[in-house]
Design a protein around this motif. Structure first.
Motif, PDB file in Angstrom:
ATOM      1  N   VAL A  56      81.568  50.566  78.319  1.00 41.08           N
ATOM      2  CA  VAL A  56      82.655  49.910  77.591  1.00 41.08           C
ATOM      3  C   VAL A  56      84.006  50.353  78.143  1.00 41.08           C
ATOM      4  CG1 VAL A  56      83.752  49.641  75.339  1.00 41.08           C
ATOM      5  CG2 VAL A  56      81.256  49.639  75.518  1.00 41.08           C
ATOM      6  N   GLU A  59      85.292  48.690  81.405  1.00 40.20           N
ATOM      7  CA  GLU A  59      85.648  47.272  81.411  1.00 40.20           C
ATOM      8  C   GLU A  59      87.153  47.044  81.532  1.00 40.20           C
ATOM      9  OE1 GLU A  59      83.961  43.271  81.079  1.00 40.20           O
ATOM     10  OE2 GLU A  59      82.910  45.178  80.880  1.00 40.20           O
ATOM     11  N   GLY A  60      87.952  47.803  80.780  1.00 41.66           N
ATOM     12  CA  GLY A  60      89.400  47.603  80.804  1.00 41.66           C
ATOM     13  C   GLY A  60      90.008  47.824  82.176  1.00 41.66           C
ATOM     14  N   ARG A  63      88.929  45.058  84.661  1.00 41.04           N
ATOM     15  CA  ARG A  63      89.615  43.786  84.424  1.00 41.04           C
ATOM     16  C   ARG A  63      91.068  43.858  84.889  1.00 41.04           C
ATOM     17  NH1 ARG A  63      87.609  41.273  78.590  1.00 41.04           N
ATOM     18  NH2 ARG A  63      85.362  41.491  78.958  1.00 41.04           N
ATOM     19  N   ASP A  70      89.774  38.370  81.637  1.00 39.27           N
ATOM     20  CA  ASP A  70      90.698  38.788  80.592  1.00 39.27           C
ATOM     21  C   ASP A  70      90.417  38.016  79.300  1.00 39.27           C
ATOM     22  OD1 ASP A  70      92.912  40.178  79.514  1.00 39.27           O
ATOM     23  OD2 ASP A  70      94.192  38.425  79.822  1.00 39.27           O
ATOM     24  N   VAL A  74      83.262  42.067  75.283  1.00 39.55           N
ATOM     25  CA  VAL A  74      82.650  43.150  76.060  1.00 39.55           C
ATOM     26  C   VAL A  74      81.296  43.474  75.430  1.00 39.55           C
ATOM     27  CG1 VAL A  74      82.893  45.492  76.949  1.00 39.55           C
ATOM     28  CG2 VAL A  74      84.933  44.075  76.582  1.00 39.55           C
ATOM     29  N   TYR A 140      73.441  44.316  87.143  1.00 39.82           N
ATOM     30  CA  TYR A 140      73.856  43.234  86.254  1.00 39.82           C
ATOM     31  C   TYR A 140      72.974  42.036  86.532  1.00 39.82           C
ATOM     32  CZ  TYR A 140      76.413  39.691  83.774  1.00 39.82           C
ATOM     33  OH  TYR A 140      76.739  38.683  82.903  1.00 39.82           O
ATOM     34  N   CYS A 181      79.253  53.160  86.315  1.00 40.01           N
ATOM     35  CA  CYS A 181      79.577  52.048  85.422  1.00 40.01           C
ATOM     36  C   CYS A 181      80.696  51.180  85.981  1.00 40.01           C
ATOM     37  CB  CYS A 181      79.957  52.565  84.041  1.00 40.01           C
ATOM     38  SG  CYS A 181      78.557  53.173  83.073  1.00 40.01           S
ATOM     39  N   VAL A 185      79.927  47.327  86.098  1.00 40.39           N
ATOM     40  CA  VAL A 185      80.772  46.497  85.241  1.00 40.39           C
ATOM     41  C   VAL A 185      81.538  45.478  86.077  1.00 40.39           C
ATOM     42  CG1 VAL A 185      82.862  46.561  83.819  1.00 40.39           C
ATOM     43  CG2 VAL A 185      80.949  48.054  83.273  1.00 40.39           C
ATOM     44  N   ARG A 188      79.460  42.538  86.278  1.00 41.90           N
ATOM     45  CA  ARG A 188      79.494  41.767  85.035  1.00 41.90           C
ATOM     46  C   ARG A 188      80.770  40.933  84.951  1.00 41.90           C
ATOM     47  NH1 ARG A 188      78.489  44.852  79.505  1.00 41.90           N
ATOM     48  NH2 ARG A 188      80.459  45.897  79.978  1.00 41.90           N
ATOM     49  N   VAL A 189      81.887  41.508  85.357  1.00 40.73           N
ATOM     50  CA  VAL A 189      83.159  40.793  85.336  1.00 40.73           C
ATOM     51  C   VAL A 189      83.138  39.618  86.319  1.00 40.73           C
ATOM     52  CG1 VAL A 189      85.599  41.018  85.969  1.00 40.73           C
ATOM     53  CG2 VAL A 189      84.540  42.707  84.462  1.00 40.73           C
ATOM     54  N   SER A 192      80.915  36.920  84.664  1.00 41.08           N
ATOM     55  CA  SER A 192      81.451  36.454  83.386  1.00 41.08           C
ATOM     56  C   SER A 192      82.669  35.566  83.593  1.00 41.08           C
ATOM     57  CB  SER A 192      81.830  37.648  82.495  1.00 41.08           C
ATOM     58  OG  SER A 192      80.706  38.436  82.191  1.00 41.08           O
TER      59      SER A 192
END
Length: 364
Positions: A56, A59-60, A63, A70, A74, A140, A181, A185, A188-189, A192
């Motif tokens: 988690v 992620e920030g 991004r 954005d 999450v 992912y 991570c 991640v 995943r971004v 997504s």
């Protein structure tokens, strides 16, 4: 509802993925997979909790650096052991290679019952899953459904493998877990923010693995003519693919290879861009991890890695990161993100090692 016994005519008309008994593959894989490192319940619980939190927290920053995804939700990551990863992979493979609804099926519940060859293929696939289950740190999966949200896309982290590597490298566990991570991640971004990527990957993998109409005689004739022509070919496994695959299959193979190179290189670029501000010991981790990638392996490991393309995947990180580094350095991340617009803006194979050519073709 009764399902009729599988017949020989059913088997001959099935696609390759439908001929694999993925339920058996999962059973075999879990049975023969090596046990993970010895850890106490306390260490296990701590690792699971820390990885969930790190997925988690990553992620920030990801991004922010990428400018992607954005405002999107999450979702929580799945923290798995090796058996859990094998089960997930057995669901993911038919979801990637099969029809769009395959992601919703359990590997043992399917409208087509594999025959004898499917069970043999399932045993072989199980052996491969067992081998990979000790090598995968995270993954992912854009094709399977998240059991919590019901939406496509699952981030998986294999806790025993992460613990094993951090011990082997003798790096700070908390920093290493966040560092892993950051890479996963980023994948995943990528998917997504650009949902078309999953369909693009599935269609090209389908073209690559689908059954062709070419007979063995035609295949031998084509290979012979290709060798006699003296036309230049790539070295190693890629050159072999040029020989064995039809032109259409090889074009799909190139597109899959380029996409993988871009995704991995972009993730490595982001990991290094985010790392210094988020991971205090990132320099030590990166040096130790790169050294691990180059470490010699026993002959059997080298053979297996060559056969399944893991060494080619290692090269993807290097070539892909060099491409992304160069383009971002020259035009910035915002303009680099044009690469995610459509299949036409993906780099060509020749442009991976000549990023200025991609800039000229796509950005003008």
């Amino acid at each position: 509802m009764n399902v009729p016994e599988h017949s020989a005519s059913d088997e001959s008309s099935a696609t390759p993925v439908e001929n694999i008994d993925w339920g058996l593959a999962a059973t075999v894989g879990k049975r023969v997979a090596r046990p993970g490192p010895r850890i106490t319940r306390y260490t296990s619980d701590q690792a699971y909790a820390e990885l969930s939190d790190a997925a988690v927290r990553a992620e920030g920053p990801v991004r922010e650096v990428t400018g992607l995804a954005d405002g999107l939700a999450v979702p929580a990551a799945q923290i798995l052991d090796r058996s859990g990863w094998i089960d997930a992979a057995a669901r993911s493979m038919p979801a990637m290679l099969g029809p769009d609804d395959a992601a919703t099926r359990q590997p043992e519940v399917r409208p087509h019952r594999p025959g004898f060859t499917g069970r043999i293929a399932g045993v072989q696939a199980g052996g491969l899953l067992a081998f990979l289950s000790s090598a995968i740190l995270g993954q992912y999966d854009p094709f399977s459904l998240d059991p919590q949200t019901g939406e496509p896309g699952v981030l998986m982290l294999v806790a025993p493998n992460i613990i094993a590597v951090e011990r082997q490298l003798r790096v700070d566990p908390s920093d290493f877990r966040l560092w892993v991570c950051l890479h996963e991640v980023t994948h995943r971004v990528q998917f997504s923010a650009n949902p078309w990527l999953a369909d693009y990957m599935r269609s090209n993998v389908g073209a690559l693995t689908g059954e062709g109409d070419e007979s063995v005689a035609e295949l031998v004739t084509r290979i012979t003519e290709s060798v006699r022509s003296g036309k230049p070919r790539e070295k190693g496994v890629i050159g072999l693919m040029q020989l064995l695959q039809s032109p259409e299959q090889y074009a799909a193979f190139e597109r899959v290879l380029v996409l993988g190179t871009l995704l991995e290189g972009h993730a490595d670029h982001v990991m290094d861009a985010v790392g210094p501000a988020q991971v205090p010991t990132v320099a030590t981790i990166r040096a130790a991890f790169d050294q691990r990638r180059k470490a010699p392996r026993n002959p059997l490991q080298r053979l297996i890695r060559a056969l399944i393309g893991m060494d080619a995947k290692m090269a993807q990180y290097v070539r892909g990161k060099a491409f992304v580094d160069h383009v971002v350095d020259r035009v910035g991340m915002d303009r680099f993100n044009t690469v995610w617009s459509s299949p036409e803006t993906m780099p060509l194979m020749s442009e991976i090692d000549a990023p200025d050519d991609w800039i000229e073709r796509v950005l003008g």
